[in-house]
Design a protein around this motif. Sequence first.
Motif: not given
Length: 374
Positions: A12-17
């Motif tokens: 989720a953090l990677a996709r937010d970035a």
Amino acid sequence: MFSRAEYDRRIALARDAMASSNADLLLVDSGEFLAWLTGYTVSETMYRAAFLSREGDAWFCLRALDEAPCREKSWITDVVGFADAEEAQAAVANSILDHGFGKARIGLDTKSYCLSAATFMRLTELLPEATFVPMPGLSDSLRWVKSEEEITVLAQASAIADKAMAEIARQAKPGMTTRDAAAIASGVFLRQGTDTGEVGPVVKASGSHEFLHGVFKTETIEEGDVLHVELIPRVGNYGARMMRPIVVGSPSEELAAAAGKLIELQDLQVAAMKPGAIASDVDAIMRNGALAAGLRPVYENVTAYTLGLYTRTPRTSDFSGTFLPTSDWPLEEGMVFHLYATARGLGFSETVVVGKQGGIRLTKAPRKIMRATE
């Protein structure tokens, strides 16, 4: 090592970035980023990469020889292997085309030590319709704040460092060599469950602080000498670090006074490591304090740097987040640092996590000059 919920958090953090950079696909190639996001990492013997799309499935492209361990360790089920006779960059590019991303906006970390100029140029040649989106530093910045699961593993590594340091101090005696001390630590590491038996710098300390990165060699420790020991145990690729001076016999009054001042300043640093604190302000406690006390003629090195994942990488320390006079960024709860200070032939360091009320030491060995009699 980690739950699926933990990997979902990271995804989720990677996709937010990715969303912030308007990237359709994320190319992941640095060793630590691969381990953090996929659960599996491997050396750069041949170029390899994992890919995360904004909404679809992820995949891994690597040597066919590494397919089996990748499937065993990673949550990714789509693993594309290529023969050693193939060009690795071409195999990676073909996997992008085969997955329908030949015209995509591909995000990549332009600061990744795995993305050489030659590799980037080759990928742009092989994927002429793709747009490459620079996401500099992403491999490190996504990992700065540690989860509870990560801190638990770092605490395990820290406990092993404590045990190894105590065992070296217990066995220290005149005639011990630096190699003997390293062998003691390595044995404790392996018996306690570390990834490897690799030990940090173990040297006879001398001068002011220049011993810190001394070359490992066989040196004999005699009565009154200071044995500098830095321990770097890793559990599941997560590394804790700790330094202590060990003296055979009794330290001089001058040495004891210097140690007391270093520890006092470092304790103030730990207490100041609260969410929102500016890294340069925490750094100044040690840097200015040591200079004012006359402990060092100059203080040019960092007083802390980021801790976390350490995989097969050309860098032995993570300097993506350091404590320097120029470090104008705020600390966040869950960040973990190797906080260290050296002067007068002494070195003290801790693995410290930023907590709500201040820093929390994960390494818990006594904060003093250690002696063989103890």
